[in-house]
Design a protein around this motif. Structure first.
Motif, PDB file in Angstrom:
ATOM      1  N   LYS A   1       0.826  -1.210   0.000  1.00 49.61           N
ATOM      2  CA  LYS A   1       0.000   0.000   0.000  1.00 49.61           C
ATOM      3  C   LYS A   1       0.861   1.261   0.000  1.00 49.61           C
ATOM      4  CE  LYS A   1      -3.735   2.320   2.500  1.00 49.61           C
ATOM      5  NZ  LYS A   1      -3.035   3.584   2.678  1.00 49.61           N
ATOM      6  N   HIS A   2       2.098   1.175   0.554  1.00 49.40           N
ATOM      7  CA  HIS A   2       2.930   2.372   0.667  1.00 49.40           C
ATOM      8  C   HIS A   2       3.338   2.901  -0.703  1.00 49.40           C
ATOM      9  CE1 HIS A   2       2.621   0.891   4.538  1.00 49.40           C
ATOM     10  NE2 HIS A   2       3.861   0.528   4.801  1.00 49.40           N
TER      11      HIS A   2
ATOM     12  N   SER B   1       8.785   1.181  10.804  1.00 50.68           N
ATOM     13  CA  SER B   1       9.785   0.390  10.088  1.00 50.68           C
ATOM     14  C   SER B   1      10.472   1.223   9.008  1.00 50.68           C
ATOM     15  CB  SER B   1       9.137  -0.840   9.454  1.00 50.68           C
ATOM     16  OG  SER B   1       8.801  -1.792  10.438  1.00 50.68           O
ATOM     17  N   LEU B   2      11.793   1.163   8.990  1.00 52.97           N
ATOM     18  CA  LEU B   2      12.568   1.852   7.963  1.00 52.97           C
ATOM     19  C   LEU B   2      12.134   1.404   6.574  1.00 52.97           C
ATOM     20  CD1 LEU B   2      14.966   3.684   7.165  1.00 52.97           C
ATOM     21  CD2 LEU B   2      16.469   1.704   7.540  1.00 52.97           C
ATOM     22  N   ALA B   3      11.695   0.157   6.445  1.00 55.61           N
ATOM     23  CA  ALA B   3      11.248  -0.358   5.148  1.00 55.61           C
ATOM     24  C   ALA B   3      10.132   0.486   4.564  1.00 55.61           C
ATOM     25  CB  ALA B   3      10.777  -1.806   5.303  1.00 55.61           C
TER      26      ALA B   3
ATOM     27  N   ILE C   1       1.374   3.853  19.026  1.00 56.32           N
ATOM     28  CA  ILE C   1       0.518   2.677  19.079  1.00 56.32           C
ATOM     29  C   ILE C   1       1.356   1.499  19.553  1.00 56.32           C
ATOM     30  CG2 ILE C   1      -1.013   3.523  17.261  1.00 56.32           C
ATOM     31  CD1 ILE C   1       0.408   1.651  15.322  1.00 56.32           C
ATOM     32  N   PRO C   2       0.720   0.472  20.129  1.00 59.26           N
ATOM     33  CA  PRO C   2       1.481  -0.692  20.596  1.00 59.26           C
ATOM     34  C   PRO C   2       2.144  -1.414  19.424  1.00 59.26           C
ATOM     35  CG  PRO C   2      -0.725  -0.663  21.545  1.00 59.26           C
ATOM     36  CD  PRO C   2      -0.710   0.371  20.460  1.00 59.26           C
TER      37      PRO C   2
ATOM     38  N   MET D   1       7.633  12.083   9.881  1.00 61.37           N
ATOM     39  CA  MET D   1       7.084  11.531  11.120  1.00 61.37           C
ATOM     40  C   MET D   1       5.616  11.139  10.958  1.00 61.37           C
ATOM     41  SD  MET D   1       8.704  13.995  14.095  1.00 61.37           S
ATOM     42  CE  MET D   1       7.752  13.199  15.394  1.00 61.37           C
ATOM     43  N   LYS D   2       4.879  11.931  10.189  1.00 64.13           N
ATOM     44  CA  LYS D   2       3.435  11.709  10.061  1.00 64.13           C
ATOM     45  C   LYS D   2       3.089  10.687   8.979  1.00 64.13           C
ATOM     46  CE  LYS D   2       2.511  16.469  11.482  1.00 64.13           C
ATOM     47  NZ  LYS D   2       2.076  17.810  11.010  1.00 64.13           N
ATOM     48  N   TYR D   3       4.092  10.186   8.282  1.00 66.31           N
ATOM     49  CA  TYR D   3       3.810   9.304   7.146  1.00 66.31           C
ATOM     50  C   TYR D   3       3.129   8.014   7.582  1.00 66.31           C
ATOM     51  CZ  TYR D   3       4.633   6.424   3.001  1.00 66.31           C
ATOM     52  OH  TYR D   3       4.485   5.599   1.917  1.00 66.31           O
ATOM     53  N   ARG D   4       3.501   7.480   8.744  1.00 70.56           N
ATOM     54  CA  ARG D   4       2.896   6.268   9.267  1.00 70.56           C
ATOM     55  C   ARG D   4       2.718   6.397  10.781  1.00 70.56           C
ATOM     56  NH1 ARG D   4       1.152   5.539   5.156  1.00 70.56           N
ATOM     57  NH2 ARG D   4       1.376   3.839   3.671  1.00 70.56           N
ATOM     58  N   PRO D   5       1.786   5.653  11.353  1.00 67.32           N
ATOM     59  CA  PRO D   5       1.646   5.682  12.818  1.00 67.32           C
ATOM     60  C   PRO D   5       2.950   5.269  13.502  1.00 67.32           C
ATOM     61  CG  PRO D   5      -0.239   4.592  11.807  1.00 67.32           C
ATOM     62  CD  PRO D   5       0.760   4.798  10.708  1.00 67.32           C
ATOM     63  N   ILE D   6       3.250   5.930  14.582  1.00 73.80           N
ATOM     64  CA  ILE D   6       4.487   5.672  15.314  1.00 73.80           C
ATOM     65  C   ILE D   6       4.242   4.576  16.345  1.00 73.80           C
ATOM     66  CG2 ILE D   6       6.185   6.674  16.889  1.00 73.80           C
ATOM     67  CD1 ILE D   6       5.869   9.296  15.443  1.00 73.80           C
ATOM     68  N   GLU D   7       5.064   3.552  16.298  1.00 76.15           N
ATOM     69  CA  GLU D   7       4.984   2.454  17.245  1.00 76.15           C
ATOM     70  C   GLU D   7       5.993   2.660  18.367  1.00 76.15           C
ATOM     71  OE1 GLU D   7       5.581  -1.305  15.351  1.00 76.15           O
ATOM     72  OE2 GLU D   7       4.433  -0.729  13.566  1.00 76.15           O
TER      73      GLU D   7
END
Length: 326
Positions: A22-23, A159-161, A67-68, A131-137
Protein backbone atom coordinates in the motif's frame (compact mmCIF):
# COMPACT_ATOMS: atom_id res chain seq x y z
CA UNK A 1 28.02 -20.76 14.12
CA UNK A 2 24.95 -21.86 16.01
CA UNK A 3 22.27 -19.22 16.47
CA UNK A 4 19.88 -19.29 19.37
CA UNK A 5 16.35 -18.36 18.49
CA UNK A 6 15.14 -15.17 20.12
CA UNK A 7 12.36 -15.79 22.66
CA UNK A 8 10.48 -12.55 22.07
CA UNK A 9 9.44 -12.43 18.41
CA UNK A 10 8.61 -15.39 16.21
CA UNK A 11 9.39 -15.34 12.51
CA UNK A 12 5.68 -15.89 11.87
CA UNK A 13 4.95 -12.60 13.58
CA UNK A 14 7.06 -10.52 11.20
CA UNK A 15 4.89 -8.35 8.96
CA UNK A 16 4.65 -9.97 5.51
CA UNK A 17 5.92 -8.24 2.40
CA UNK A 18 2.40 -7.73 1.05
CA UNK A 19 1.52 -5.50 3.96
CA UNK A 20 3.90 -2.87 2.60
CA UNK A 21 2.47 -2.73 -0.92
CA UNK A 22 0.00 0.00 0.00
CA UNK A 23 2.93 2.37 0.67
CA UNK A 24 3.95 2.44 -3.00
CA UNK A 25 0.44 3.52 -3.91
CA UNK A 26 0.57 6.23 -1.23
CA UNK A 27 3.85 7.47 -2.65
CA UNK A 28 2.51 7.62 -6.22
CA UNK A 29 -0.51 9.55 -5.02
CA UNK A 30 1.70 11.99 -3.14
CA UNK A 31 4.04 12.64 -6.07
CA UNK A 32 1.11 13.04 -8.44
CA UNK A 33 -0.39 15.62 -6.08
CA UNK A 34 2.91 17.47 -5.97
CA UNK A 35 3.17 17.60 -9.75
CA UNK A 36 -0.43 18.71 -10.36
CA UNK A 37 -1.13 20.93 -7.39
CA UNK A 38 2.22 22.47 -6.61
CA UNK A 39 3.60 23.47 -3.23
CA UNK A 40 0.62 25.58 -2.14
CA UNK A 41 -1.98 22.87 -2.53
CA UNK A 42 0.45 20.26 -1.25
CA UNK A 43 0.39 21.93 2.12
CA UNK A 44 -3.24 20.91 2.41
CA UNK A 45 -2.46 17.21 2.10
CA UNK A 46 -1.41 14.95 4.93
CA UNK A 47 2.20 15.85 4.14
CA UNK A 48 1.72 19.29 5.66
CA UNK A 49 4.96 21.26 5.76
CA UNK A 50 6.87 18.98 3.38
CA UNK A 51 8.04 21.94 1.31
CA UNK A 52 7.73 24.58 4.03
CA UNK A 53 9.61 23.27 7.07
CA UNK A 54 8.30 24.11 10.51
CA UNK A 55 10.18 26.60 12.66
CA UNK A 56 9.31 25.27 16.10
CA UNK A 57 12.15 23.77 18.11
CA UNK A 58 10.72 20.80 19.95
CA UNK A 59 11.69 20.23 23.56
CA UNK A 60 12.78 16.73 24.51
CA UNK A 61 9.71 16.39 26.75
CA UNK A 62 7.17 16.67 23.96
CA UNK A 63 4.94 13.59 24.07
CA UNK A 64 4.42 11.40 21.05
CA UNK A 65 1.24 9.64 20.07
CA UNK A 66 2.21 6.00 19.71
CA UNK A 67 0.52 2.68 19.08
CA UNK A 68 1.48 -0.69 20.60
CA UNK A 69 3.90 -2.92 18.71
CA UNK A 70 4.57 -6.64 18.49
CA UNK A 71 8.31 -5.96 18.46
CA UNK A 72 9.07 -5.87 22.17
CA UNK A 73 11.41 -7.63 24.53
CA UNK A 74 10.26 -8.24 28.09
CA UNK A 75 13.54 -7.48 29.84
CA UNK A 76 13.78 -4.69 32.40
CA UNK A 77 14.09 -1.34 30.68
CA UNK A 78 17.00 0.98 31.26
CA UNK A 79 15.81 4.08 33.17
CA UNK A 80 15.28 7.04 30.88
CA UNK A 81 17.66 9.16 32.96
CA UNK A 82 20.50 6.74 32.20
CA UNK A 83 19.65 6.19 28.54
CA UNK A 84 19.69 9.95 27.93
CA UNK A 85 22.84 10.67 29.95
CA UNK A 86 25.22 7.94 28.76
CA UNK A 87 25.73 8.31 25.03
CA UNK A 88 28.22 8.04 22.19
CA UNK A 89 27.88 11.14 20.02
CA UNK A 90 31.33 12.48 19.21
CA UNK A 91 30.01 15.60 17.50
CA UNK A 92 29.18 16.77 21.03
CA UNK A 93 32.13 15.29 22.90
CA UNK A 94 33.96 12.01 23.33
CA UNK A 95 33.04 11.51 26.98
CA UNK A 96 29.85 9.52 27.56
CA UNK A 97 28.27 12.36 29.55
CA UNK A 98 29.31 15.12 27.13
CA UNK A 99 26.39 14.81 24.65
CA UNK A 100 23.81 15.34 27.39
CA UNK A 101 25.66 18.50 28.45
CA UNK A 102 26.44 19.89 25.00
CA UNK A 103 23.82 18.78 22.48
CA UNK A 104 21.34 21.49 23.48
CA UNK A 105 23.07 23.66 20.86
CA UNK A 106 21.60 21.55 18.05
CA UNK A 107 18.53 23.19 16.52
CA UNK A 108 16.19 20.49 15.25
CA UNK A 109 13.67 22.77 13.51
CA UNK A 110 13.54 23.60 10.68
CA UNK A 111 14.95 20.26 9.53
CA UNK A 112 14.89 18.77 6.05
CA UNK A 113 16.06 15.38 4.84
CA UNK A 114 17.42 14.76 1.34
CA UNK A 115 16.84 11.54 -0.58
CA UNK A 116 19.25 11.09 -3.47
CA UNK A 117 21.43 8.67 -5.40
CA UNK A 118 19.83 5.71 -7.13
CA UNK A 119 16.18 6.71 -6.71
CA UNK A 120 13.43 7.39 -9.23
CA UNK A 121 13.37 11.04 -8.19
CA UNK A 122 15.51 12.94 -5.67
CA UNK A 123 13.45 14.43 -2.84
CA UNK A 124 13.81 16.98 -0.08
CA UNK A 125 11.43 16.21 2.77
CA UNK A 126 10.44 17.95 5.98
CA UNK A 127 11.07 15.82 9.06
CA UNK A 128 7.62 16.47 10.52
CA UNK A 129 5.99 15.11 7.37
CA UNK A 130 8.23 12.04 7.54
CA UNK A 131 7.08 11.53 11.12
CA UNK A 132 3.43 11.71 10.06
CA UNK A 133 3.81 9.30 7.15
CA UNK A 134 2.90 6.27 9.27
CA UNK A 135 1.65 5.68 12.82
CA UNK A 136 4.49 5.67 15.31
CA UNK A 137 4.98 2.45 17.25
CA UNK A 138 6.63 2.05 20.63
CA UNK A 139 9.15 -0.79 20.38
CA UNK A 140 11.23 -2.07 23.28
CA UNK A 141 14.60 -3.16 21.88
CA UNK A 142 17.85 -4.43 23.26
CA UNK A 143 20.62 -1.99 22.37
CA UNK A 144 24.24 -3.23 22.30
CA UNK A 145 27.31 -0.99 22.04
CA UNK A 146 30.55 -2.25 20.53
CA UNK A 147 32.22 -1.20 23.79
CA UNK A 148 30.44 -4.14 25.47
CA UNK A 149 27.70 -2.30 27.34
CA UNK A 150 24.00 -2.61 26.64
CA UNK A 151 20.62 -1.10 27.42
CA UNK A 152 16.94 -1.93 26.91
CA UNK A 153 15.22 1.10 25.42
CA UNK A 154 11.65 1.81 24.24
CA UNK A 155 12.17 3.47 20.85
CA UNK A 156 9.37 5.22 18.97
CA UNK A 157 9.11 5.13 15.19
CA UNK A 158 8.03 2.96 12.27
CA UNK A 159 9.79 0.39 10.09
CA UNK A 160 12.57 1.85 7.96
CA UNK A 161 11.25 -0.36 5.15
CA UNK A 162 8.13 1.78 4.92
CA UNK A 163 10.14 4.94 4.37
CA UNK A 164 12.48 3.25 1.89
CA UNK A 165 9.54 2.16 -0.24
CA UNK A 166 8.33 5.75 -0.26
CA UNK A 167 11.80 6.84 -1.45
CA UNK A 168 11.38 4.49 -4.45
CA UNK A 169 14.97 3.28 -4.94
CA UNK A 170 15.92 1.91 -8.34
CA UNK A 171 16.14 -1.89 -8.69
CA UNK A 172 19.92 -1.52 -9.10
CA UNK A 173 20.29 0.09 -5.65
CA UNK A 174 21.85 -2.31 -3.13
CA UNK A 175 22.70 -0.10 -0.15
CA UNK A 176 21.36 2.91 1.72
CA UNK A 177 23.73 5.35 3.40
CA UNK A 178 22.76 7.64 6.29
CA UNK A 179 24.48 11.03 6.54
CA UNK A 180 24.41 12.89 9.85
CA UNK A 181 24.11 16.65 10.16
CA UNK A 182 27.37 18.62 10.35
CA UNK A 183 26.91 22.16 11.63
CA UNK A 184 30.11 23.63 13.00
CA UNK A 185 28.27 26.55 14.59
CA UNK A 186 26.05 24.19 16.55
CA UNK A 187 28.83 21.62 17.06
CA UNK A 188 31.69 23.95 17.99
CA UNK A 189 33.93 21.35 19.67
CA UNK A 190 34.19 18.70 16.97
CA UNK A 191 37.04 16.36 17.94
CA UNK A 192 40.13 16.40 15.75
CA UNK A 193 40.90 13.48 13.46
CA UNK A 194 37.39 12.35 12.53
CA UNK A 195 36.09 12.45 8.98
CA UNK A 196 32.78 14.18 9.61
CA UNK A 197 29.97 14.27 8.66
CA UNK A 198 29.19 10.95 10.31
CA UNK A 199 28.04 8.36 7.82
CA UNK A 200 26.68 4.86 8.18
CA UNK A 201 24.83 2.44 5.98
CA UNK A 202 23.04 -0.85 5.51
CA UNK A 203 22.52 -3.29 2.72
CA UNK A 204 19.00 -2.79 1.42
CA UNK A 205 17.88 -6.25 2.49
CA UNK A 206 19.02 -5.39 6.02
CA UNK A 207 17.30 -2.01 5.93
CA UNK A 208 14.08 -3.62 4.72
CA UNK A 209 13.95 -6.05 7.64
CA UNK A 210 10.93 -5.08 9.78
CA UNK A 211 13.15 -4.73 12.87
CA UNK A 212 15.08 -1.80 11.37
CA UNK A 213 13.39 1.27 12.83
CA UNK A 214 13.16 4.83 11.54
CA UNK A 215 13.15 6.50 14.93
CA UNK A 216 11.74 9.81 16.17
CA UNK A 217 11.47 9.27 19.91
CA UNK A 218 12.18 7.21 22.97
CA UNK A 219 10.28 6.65 26.21
CA UNK A 220 7.21 8.22 24.60
CA UNK A 221 8.92 11.58 24.03
CA UNK A 222 10.54 13.04 20.93
CA UNK A 223 14.21 12.16 20.76
CA UNK A 224 16.46 14.23 23.00
CA UNK A 225 19.25 15.82 21.01
CA UNK A 226 21.86 13.58 22.60
CA UNK A 227 19.94 10.50 21.44
CA UNK A 228 19.81 11.55 17.79
CA UNK A 229 17.02 14.12 17.34
CA UNK A 230 15.12 14.64 15.24
CA UNK A 231 15.47 11.44 13.17
CA UNK A 232 17.73 8.42 13.49
CA UNK A 233 17.93 4.73 12.63
CA UNK A 234 17.94 1.81 15.07
CA UNK A 235 18.96 -1.67 13.91
CA UNK A 236 18.87 -3.69 17.15
CA UNK A 237 20.86 -6.71 15.96
CA UNK A 238 23.90 -4.53 15.21
CA UNK A 239 26.34 -2.64 17.37
CA UNK A 240 25.17 0.87 18.18
CA UNK A 241 27.61 2.75 15.96
CA UNK A 242 25.61 1.53 12.93
CA UNK A 243 22.64 3.63 14.02
CA UNK A 244 23.04 7.05 12.43
CA UNK A 245 21.75 10.05 14.40
CA UNK A 246 20.42 13.45 13.29
CA UNK A 247 20.10 12.24 9.72
CA UNK A 248 20.00 14.81 6.93
CA UNK A 249 20.42 12.51 3.92
CA UNK A 250 19.48 9.03 2.74
CA UNK A 251 21.73 8.12 -0.19
CA UNK A 252 20.96 5.01 -2.26
CA UNK A 253 23.82 3.32 -4.11
CA UNK A 254 24.87 0.07 -5.74
CA UNK A 255 28.24 0.04 -3.95
CA UNK A 256 29.05 -0.48 -0.29
CA UNK A 257 29.08 3.07 1.08
CA UNK A 258 31.85 4.67 3.06
CA UNK A 259 31.11 4.69 6.79
CA UNK A 260 33.06 6.70 9.33
CA UNK A 261 34.23 4.01 11.74
CA UNK A 262 34.87 1.37 9.09
CA UNK A 263 36.98 3.86 7.14
CA UNK A 264 38.94 4.91 10.23
CA UNK A 265 39.60 1.48 11.73
CA UNK A 266 38.40 -1.38 9.51
CA UNK A 267 40.10 -4.01 11.69
CA UNK A 268 38.02 -2.85 14.68
CA UNK A 269 34.70 -1.71 13.16
CA UNK A 270 33.35 -3.91 10.40
CA UNK A 271 30.78 -2.66 7.92
CA UNK A 272 28.21 -5.23 9.00
CA UNK A 273 28.77 -4.83 12.76
CA UNK A 274 26.40 -7.66 13.66
CA UNK A 275 26.50 -8.44 17.37
CA UNK A 276 28.60 -11.60 17.54
CA UNK A 277 29.98 -12.98 20.83
CA UNK A 278 32.52 -15.13 18.94
CA UNK A 279 34.19 -12.23 17.12
CA UNK A 280 36.10 -10.12 19.60
CA UNK A 281 37.09 -6.53 19.21
CA UNK A 282 40.91 -6.43 18.92
CA UNK A 283 41.09 -4.82 22.36
CA UNK A 284 38.37 -6.64 24.30
CA UNK A 285 36.09 -9.64 24.32
CA UNK A 286 32.55 -9.41 22.96
CA UNK A 287 31.39 -12.58 24.76
CA UNK A 288 29.80 -10.61 27.60
CA UNK A 289 28.25 -7.20 28.10
CA UNK A 290 27.51 -4.82 30.95
CA UNK A 291 23.75 -4.26 31.13
CA UNK A 292 22.88 -0.74 32.29
CA UNK A 293 19.63 -0.91 34.23
CA UNK A 294 18.18 0.53 37.42
CA UNK A 295 20.83 -1.03 39.66
CA UNK A 296 23.74 1.19 40.75
CA UNK A 297 26.30 -1.09 39.11
CA UNK A 298 25.93 -2.73 35.66
CA UNK A 299 25.61 -6.50 35.75
CA UNK A 300 27.60 -8.69 33.38
CA UNK A 301 25.54 -10.98 31.14
CA UNK A 302 26.36 -13.19 28.13
CA UNK A 303 26.12 -11.56 24.72
CA UNK A 304 23.64 -13.24 22.37
CA UNK A 305 24.25 -13.75 18.63
CA UNK A 306 22.64 -10.90 16.73
CA UNK A 307 21.82 -9.39 20.13
CA UNK A 308 19.11 -12.02 20.61
CA UNK A 309 17.41 -11.34 17.27
CA UNK A 310 18.90 -14.29 15.36
CA UNK A 311 15.50 -15.80 14.65
CA UNK A 312 14.51 -12.64 12.77
CA UNK A 313 17.72 -11.70 10.94
CA UNK A 314 20.20 -14.59 10.72
CA UNK A 315 18.74 -15.72 7.40
CA UNK A 316 19.87 -12.46 5.79
CA UNK A 317 23.47 -13.66 6.14
CA UNK A 318 23.14 -17.28 4.99
CA UNK A 319 26.37 -18.37 3.31
CA UNK A 320 28.42 -15.45 4.65
CA UNK A 321 31.53 -15.94 6.74
CA UNK A 322 30.56 -13.80 9.73
CA UNK A 323 34.12 -13.74 11.04
CA UNK A 324 35.33 -12.25 7.81
CA UNK A 325 32.30 -10.01 7.21
CA UNK A 326 32.10 -8.79 10.79
Amino acid sequence: MLFRKGPDIRSSEITPEGAFQKHSQDRRQFLASAAVLGAGALAATRFVGMLNPATKVFADTQKLQTIPSQYNVTETQTPEAKATAYNNYYEFGTDKSAPARNAHTLQTRPWTVQVDGMVAKPLTLDVDSIMKYRPIESRVYRHRCVEAWSMVIPWDGYSLAEFIKFCNPLPSAKYVQFITDLNKKQMPDLPFGFSFPYSEGLRLDEAMNPLALLTFGCYGNVLPNQNGAPIRVVSPWKYGFKNGKAIVKFHFTDKQPHTLWNDMAPDEYGFYANVNPTVDHPRWSQAHERRIDSSPFPKTIPTLPFNGYADQVAGIYNGMNLKRFF
